[in-house]
Design a protein around this motif. Structure first.
Motif, short mmCIF file in Angstrom:
data_model
loop_
_atom_site.label_atom_id
_atom_site.label_comp_id
_atom_site.label_asym_id
_atom_site.label_seq_id
_atom_site.Cartn_x
_atom_site.Cartn_y
_atom_site.Cartn_z
N VAL A 106 2.52 20.85 47.49
CA VAL A 106 1.08 21.03 47.64
C VAL A 106 0.32 20.07 46.73
O VAL A 106 0.85 19.58 45.73
CB VAL A 106 0.64 22.48 47.32
CG1 VAL A 106 1.31 23.48 48.25
CG2 VAL A 106 0.91 22.83 45.85
N VAL A 107 -0.93 19.83 47.09
CA VAL A 107 -1.89 19.18 46.20
C VAL A 107 -2.66 20.29 45.51
O VAL A 107 -3.14 21.22 46.16
CB VAL A 107 -2.83 18.26 46.99
CG1 VAL A 107 -3.94 17.71 46.09
CG2 VAL A 107 -2.04 17.12 47.63
N MET A 108 -2.79 20.20 44.20
CA MET A 108 -3.42 21.28 43.42
C MET A 108 -4.07 20.71 42.17
O MET A 108 -3.80 19.57 41.78
CB MET A 108 -2.38 22.33 43.03
CG MET A 108 -1.24 21.77 42.17
SD MET A 108 0.07 22.95 41.84
CE MET A 108 -0.73 24.05 40.66
N THR A 152 -9.30 26.30 47.95
CA THR A 152 -8.64 27.59 48.12
C THR A 152 -8.21 28.05 46.73
O THR A 152 -7.38 27.40 46.09
CB THR A 152 -7.41 27.48 49.04
OG1 THR A 152 -7.83 27.06 50.34
CG2 THR A 152 -6.71 28.82 49.17
N LEU A 153 -8.80 29.14 46.28
CA LEU A 153 -8.48 29.69 44.96
C LEU A 153 -7.44 30.78 45.12
O LEU A 153 -7.60 31.70 45.93
CB LEU A 153 -9.74 30.29 44.32
CG LEU A 153 -10.99 29.40 44.30
CD1 LEU A 153 -12.17 30.17 43.70
CD2 LEU A 153 -10.74 28.12 43.52
N GLU A 154 -6.35 30.69 44.37
CA GLU A 154 -5.31 31.71 44.41
C GLU A 154 -5.27 32.46 43.09
O GLU A 154 -5.34 31.84 42.02
CB GLU A 154 -3.94 31.09 44.71
CG GLU A 154 -3.87 30.46 46.09
CD GLU A 154 -2.47 30.03 46.47
OE1 GLU A 154 -1.53 30.19 45.64
OE2 GLU A 154 -2.30 29.50 47.58
N ILE A 180 -13.64 28.58 49.01
CA ILE A 180 -14.99 28.20 48.59
C ILE A 180 -15.36 26.88 49.25
O ILE A 180 -14.66 25.88 49.07
CB ILE A 180 -15.06 28.03 47.05
CG1 ILE A 180 -14.54 29.28 46.33
CG2 ILE A 180 -16.48 27.68 46.61
CD1 ILE A 180 -15.33 30.54 46.59
N ARG A 181 -16.43 26.88 50.03
CA ARG A 181 -16.90 25.64 50.68
C ARG A 181 -18.00 25.02 49.81
O ARG A 181 -18.97 25.70 49.46
CB ARG A 181 -17.42 25.96 52.07
CG ARG A 181 -17.56 24.73 52.97
CD ARG A 181 -18.28 25.07 54.26
NE ARG A 181 -17.56 26.01 55.08
CZ ARG A 181 -16.77 25.68 56.11
NH1 ARG A 181 -16.62 24.40 56.42
NH2 ARG A 181 -16.16 26.60 56.82
N ARG A 199 -3.40 29.09 41.22
CA ARG A 199 -3.36 27.76 41.84
C ARG A 199 -4.73 27.49 42.46
O ARG A 199 -5.41 28.40 42.91
CB ARG A 199 -2.30 27.65 42.94
CG ARG A 199 -0.88 27.82 42.50
CD ARG A 199 0.11 27.28 43.54
NE ARG A 199 -0.04 27.86 44.87
CZ ARG A 199 0.72 27.54 45.93
NH1 ARG A 199 1.68 26.64 45.81
NH2 ARG A 199 0.52 28.12 47.11
N VAL A 200 -5.10 26.21 42.49
CA VAL A 200 -6.30 25.78 43.20
C VAL A 200 -5.88 24.65 44.14
O VAL A 200 -5.45 23.58 43.69
CB VAL A 200 -7.40 25.30 42.24
CG1 VAL A 200 -8.62 24.83 43.03
CG2 VAL A 200 -7.78 26.40 41.26
N LEU A 201 -6.00 24.89 45.46
CA LEU A 201 -5.57 23.96 46.48
C LEU A 201 -6.77 23.47 47.27
O LEU A 201 -7.83 24.09 47.27
CB LEU A 201 -4.58 24.64 47.45
CG LEU A 201 -3.45 25.47 46.84
CD1 LEU A 201 -2.63 26.11 47.95
CD2 LEU A 201 -2.56 24.63 45.96
N PRO A 202 -6.62 22.34 47.97
CA PRO A 202 -7.71 21.90 48.84
C PRO A 202 -7.88 22.86 50.02
O PRO A 202 -6.90 23.43 50.50
CB PRO A 202 -7.27 20.52 49.31
CG PRO A 202 -5.79 20.49 49.13
CD PRO A 202 -5.48 21.39 47.98
N TRP A 203 -9.12 23.01 50.50
CA TRP A 203 -9.36 23.77 51.72
C TRP A 203 -9.75 22.77 52.81
O TRP A 203 -10.70 22.01 52.66
CB TRP A 203 -10.47 24.79 51.51
CG TRP A 203 -10.73 25.64 52.73
CD1 TRP A 203 -9.85 25.92 53.75
CD2 TRP A 203 -11.94 26.30 53.09
NE1 TRP A 203 -10.44 26.73 54.68
CE2 TRP A 203 -11.73 26.97 54.31
CE3 TRP A 203 -13.20 26.39 52.47
CZ2 TRP A 203 -12.71 27.71 54.94
CZ3 TRP A 203 -14.18 27.14 53.10
CH2 TRP A 203 -13.94 27.80 54.32
N LEU A 204 -8.97 22.78 53.89
CA LEU A 204 -9.17 21.88 55.01
C LEU A 204 -9.50 22.72 56.23
O LEU A 204 -8.62 23.00 57.05
CB LEU A 204 -7.91 21.03 55.27
CG LEU A 204 -7.25 20.37 54.06
CD1 LEU A 204 -5.91 19.76 54.43
CD2 LEU A 204 -8.15 19.33 53.45
N PRO A 205 -10.75 23.16 56.38
CA PRO A 205 -11.07 24.10 57.46
C PRO A 205 -10.68 23.59 58.84
O PRO A 205 -10.22 24.36 59.69
CB PRO A 205 -12.60 24.26 57.35
CG PRO A 205 -12.91 23.91 55.94
CD PRO A 205 -11.92 22.86 55.56
#
Length: 208
Positions: A106-108, A152-154, A180-181, A199-205
């Motif tokens: 993942v990217v984080m 994307t916040l985990e 979060i957008r 973890r904090v990941l990218p969100w790709l809607p």
């Protein structure tokens, strides 16, 4: 959002990689423009999609052996070292026998987020994540990589509740995750987290 990667060989719950395979992705962590983000290696439970615990990890080649310490017992942390790339040791990881775990790259963010997180803090992460995804994908990835529109916040497995915005909006935490957008915030706005992220990941809607 994970990034599809190569499949490791599997014997029971012992996973084996060559260091050079991991290095080819890890080297992106040292690139300029990725100051706050990195590539992370994990194992995900195939049934529950939760992160698997790494019980043991190590590198070996002939008589040389070095134990690796997973971050929080979940992230496979491998040193970035060109000399190791030349030596190309084998990297092993063990996960629980009673769970089927899939390798996940993942990217984080390099650091967790906590307390108040401002618009400017989120805004600076998105282009770095976009750049990292493109670098991982190769020469033509920018043509096909969906836009990173948020985070994307985990949180811990037990976490539920809300992420509250200073502008009055809120987002539910579902199964330990909240999305979060950036467009829901304006400069000067912030979000308030109930606990530090795991973890904090990218969100790709557009990829969902």
């Amino acid at each position: 959002m994970g990034v599809a990667s190569f499949a490791p060989s599997l014997a029971a719950q012992e996973y084996m990689f060559t260091y050079s395979k991991l290095y080819s992705q890890l080297k992106n962590n040292a690139k300029e423009g990725h100051e706050d983000v990195k590539v992370g290696f994990f194992f995900t439970n195939a049934d529950t999609k939760k992160l698997c615990t790494i019980e043991k990890a190590w590198m070996e080649k002939q008589s040389k052996y070095e134990e690796l310490t997973p971050v929080n017992g979940k992230e496979l942390l491998v040193p970035l070292d060109s000399n190791l790339k030349s030596a190309n040791p084998l990297v092993f990881a063990k996960t629980p026998m009673d769970k089927r775990c899939d390798f996940s790259m993942v990217v984080m963010t390099k650091e967790p987020l906590s307390n108040k997180v401002y618009y400017k803090d989120i805004e600076k992460l998105l282009p770095q994540m976009q750049s990292m995804l493109a670098d991982l994908g190769g020469m033509f990835a920018s043509w096909f990589t969906p836009d990173v529109e948020g985070l994307t916040l985990e949180f811990s497995d037990q976490s539920a509740g809300m992420v509250n915005f200073s502008n009055g909006l809120s987002v539910d935490i579902v199964d330990g995750k909240a999305r979060i957008r950036l467009s829901d915030l304006k400069p000067g706005d912030y979000i308030e987290l109930p606990e530090p992220t795991t973890r904090v990941l990218p969100w790709l809607p557009s990829a969902n």
